[in-house]
Design a protein around this motif. Structure first.
Motif, PDB file in Angstrom:
ATOM      1  N   UNK A 153       3.241 -55.208  -3.217  1.00  0.00           N
ATOM      2  CA  UNK A 153       4.668 -55.052  -2.943  1.00  0.00           C
ATOM      3  C   UNK A 153       5.514 -55.735  -4.013  1.00  0.00           C
ATOM      4  N   UNK A 309       7.850 -51.933  -4.665  1.00  0.00           N
ATOM      5  CA  UNK A 309       7.142 -50.784  -4.108  1.00  0.00           C
ATOM      6  C   UNK A 309       8.143 -49.654  -3.864  1.00  0.00           C
ATOM      7  N   UNK A 310       7.832 -48.464  -4.358  1.00  0.00           N
ATOM      8  CA  UNK A 310       8.725 -47.315  -4.172  1.00  0.00           C
ATOM      9  C   UNK A 310       9.023 -47.053  -2.699  1.00  0.00           C
ATOM     10  N   UNK A 311       8.083 -47.412  -1.848  1.00  0.00           N
ATOM     11  CA  UNK A 311       8.237 -47.120  -0.426  1.00  0.00           C
ATOM     12  C   UNK A 311       8.863 -48.274   0.356  1.00  0.00           C
ATOM     13  N   UNK A 314      11.482 -47.435   2.888  1.00  0.00           N
ATOM     14  CA  UNK A 314      11.190 -46.421   3.914  1.00  0.00           C
ATOM     15  C   UNK A 314      11.166 -47.109   5.274  1.00  0.00           C
ATOM     16  N   UNK A 315      11.953 -46.574   6.183  1.00  0.00           N
ATOM     17  CA  UNK A 315      12.085 -47.203   7.498  1.00  0.00           C
ATOM     18  C   UNK A 315      10.724 -47.279   8.188  1.00  0.00           C
ATOM     19  N   UNK A 316      10.391 -48.465   8.634  1.00  0.00           N
ATOM     20  CA  UNK A 316       9.133 -48.632   9.366  1.00  0.00           C
ATOM     21  C   UNK A 316       7.992 -49.186   8.537  1.00  0.00           C
ATOM     22  N   UNK A 317       8.143 -49.199   7.201  1.00  0.00           N
ATOM     23  CA  UNK A 317       6.984 -49.619   6.397  1.00  0.00           C
ATOM     24  C   UNK A 317       6.779 -51.136   6.449  1.00  0.00           C
ATOM     25  N   UNK A 320       5.299 -51.940   9.728  1.00  0.00           N
ATOM     26  CA  UNK A 320       3.870 -51.609   9.751  1.00  0.00           C
ATOM     27  C   UNK A 320       3.046 -52.710   9.087  1.00  0.00           C
ATOM     28  N   UNK A 324       0.364 -55.021  11.051  1.00  0.00           N
ATOM     29  CA  UNK A 324      -1.045 -55.050  10.636  1.00  0.00           C
ATOM     30  C   UNK A 324      -1.467 -56.480  10.311  1.00  0.00           C
TER      31      UNK A 324
END
Lengths: 394, 394
Positions: A153, A309-311, A314-317, A320, A324
């Motif tokens: 990240x 991180x490109x993501x 993103x909602x929820x990443x 997550x 985890x």
């Protein structure tokens, strides 16, 4: 850092440790130095070098073998390099939470670093009733910063993979693979538990559900290169006072799952939550809770401000990744609770309880809590739930 | 294997390729050799050396740059060593399914290997209507053997970590990280799609659910060192005939998730399932199904007979590993379907369809199927279900 060229490894003495300190010009030439070996001599020499003006440093040298309960086996000297590099790397992110490294020598397996003898090892202090008000705040920050900043990240993929490559640490990983994730769950020679626990331990060995979930956790430890973990973050690896916290001894450092350090630290707090008298447990529950909430909030802040991180947006990443990490941490904590009770390497928190009945009772609780955390980790979704599971059986 | 010492890299010519073949004594001294460069010249030179007695070998040399759609950028020569080492390592387990390697030279970035020009590239053959009766059986076996035997289930932890270390392949991994897992899901310069698809593609970029699930898959690719994967197992990396299958070009090999190769291969079969006329689809559905069932049955057999994992006999563990691999494969297949349709590197299966309407229709199907597989992968639990999802929208 100066590099002293040495031809081959040989164990230091108090005299040669002092000579090294002079060579490195860590003291004025005119200083009078004395040295004292303060390690336990099982794995390393630890020399404290002191000048007549009071200044102190530590010269730590890895020994080419390990002694545990009378056994002696060869152990890579490379762990000194891993330890020094991990201190240096983690020190980039939390300089106030690790000792300063003044010099490293991979041939001599030596690390010269800041002396921390004004602090106490937190396991000892906690056993003696200390509460260390900064402990969980500092360790929560340590976890967030060291784990975030060494992950995908935060790092360019080349930089991250370079670190994965340089923290290749198979020999020390294998110790964890065996002693944390395998031996305690099978009838292995390395196990060490009191006779009274035999029926409970045999029940673990027969417990297919527990073994299946432990297999999954071992798989994570073996395969998931999420971040540069300390690898052995128990309360014996942490120096503390009421105002300061310093994490030492990262010789088990490697790229592993983010939840590993978190889980090991929480488990080692949990021993205290279990062994303390009723009125003294709450401060430990609070530390457990604060470790996670501090980690979560700092990690989230870093994610928002520093993620490449490109993501990342993103909602929820992020949710997550945190979920985890938490679930993994709960499982790894469970493994640590069990292995420190019935495996090769015990904790004094349990073993020093002189009253047989109380000690056995505490050990039964650590085993049962460990089992529950491993098996139920996917339904334990918040730190409050985790603490409730602990309180219920405590 | 002989080692030819060379001082520095320089591109071979037909003449120097022949000289190398003589030096390596791969032909009798008296043989008359001819050479022909048969590569596309974008990434590698591929010389076919032939003797007057008919014997042929391949001399493949990596070029220090890559050309894709007119662009040229530097690319590590180390990929030749990775490729050769992966062919050799995988060849230990499935010698009949990879070309023989006669010689490698890491400075020249050269691999000398078996000539396979009696076979055709399976993508070309499939496009021309071939059915390759052995393809899925052979690839299923290839996947089971190469992935099982390089995993923690089969290898001592030191041996496995040594392999992880030696297949350190950051530059080629980054190509996959960008082109498979990132760029197609964002408005990136590298994307390449037909104007008609613009609304569909923009919908993907706005699709939070899809991006979240793709982020998780990318995370797996970045962090999970389950096995030595080929890393680029599409039908263009497979030579085939009715009786023989050979997997080539593992320059993207690295330690990654078991599902990656499985998913990429299934996706590349899926392009055929989508573009073929109604009566010719079934043979492809059968190949998709047989790839998984062959993998599953061989992997399970190897697990029973060759696993050294202490937890191998724990009820449910093999099932867990297979289910995780399947779910990952479904997701990775989805990414491959999307990126080969709208990303930088296309497939001829789609692009060669000359009828505009049919081509666009096929591309819409690959995008929609890819999206569905990524998002619904946790509820797609069997290969039959996967094929049903495909058939429904095909």
């Amino acid at each position: 850092m100066a590099i002293v060229q040495t031809k081959e490894y040989s164990p230091l003495t108090e005299q040669t440790a002092i000579e090294l300190a002079y060579q490195l010009e860590l003291f004025p030439k005119e200083a009078e130095l004395t040295a004292e070996e303060i390690g336990d001599g099982n794995l390393n020499y630890v020399f404290r070098i002191q000048a007549n003006n009071g200044k102190k440093i530590i010269v730590k040298q890895a020994l080419p073998y390990a002694k545990v309960v009378g056994e002696s086996w060869p152990l890579t000297l490379h762990r000194a390099t891993i330890e020094a590099n991990a201190l240096i790397k983690h020190g980039e992110f939390v300089p106030h939470l690790v000792p300063k490294v003044y010099h490293t020598d991979s041939v001599l397996a030596v690390t010269v670093m800041e002396d921390l003898s004004h602090l106490t090892i937190s396991r000892e202090g906690l056993i003696n009733g200390e509460s260390y008000p900064r402990l969980s705040e500092d360790i929560g920050q340590y976890l967030a910063h060291t784990l975030f900043h060494t992950s995908d990240y935060a790092l360019h993929p080349f930089e991250k993979k370079k670190l994965v490559h340089s923290f290749h640490n198979p020999e020390l990983c294998k110790i964890t693979e065996d002693l944390v994730f395998t031996d305690p769950f099978f009838n292995s020679d390395t196990n060490d538990f009191e006779d009274t626990l035999q029926p409970l331990v045999e029940a673990l060995w027969e417990d297919n559900e527990l073994k299946l979930e432990t297999a999954k956790l071992k798989k994570s430890f073996l395969t998931e290169t999420e971040a540069l973990v300390h690898g052995d973050l128990h309360t014996g690896s942490i120096f503390a006072s009421d105002t300061t916290t310093k994490v030492i001894d990262p010789e088990f450092a490697y790229y592993g799952p983010i939840g590993f350090d978190i889980g090991q630290f929480i488990a080692n707090l949990t021993f205290q939550a279990i062994v303390r008298e009723e009125g003294n447990k709450q401060v430990i529950y609070d530390h457990i809770q604060n470790t996670w909430t501090t980690f979560e909030s700092h990690f989230s802040d870093l994610w928002q401000t520093h993620s490449i991180d490109s993501y990342a947006n993103v909602e929820g990443y992020l949710k997550f990744v945190l979920e985890k990490s938490f679930q993994d941490a709960v499982g790894f904590a469970g493994c640590e609770l069990i292995r420190r009770t019935i495996g090769l390497a015990h904790v004094k928190d349990l073993d020093l309880i002189s009253n047989d009945e109380k000690r056995i009772e505490a050990k039964k609780k650590t085993i049962q809590t460990g089992r529950k955390w491993i098996i139920e980790r996917s339904s334990i979704q918040t730190i409050d739930q985790l603490i409730n599971v602990l309180i219920e059986s405590n």
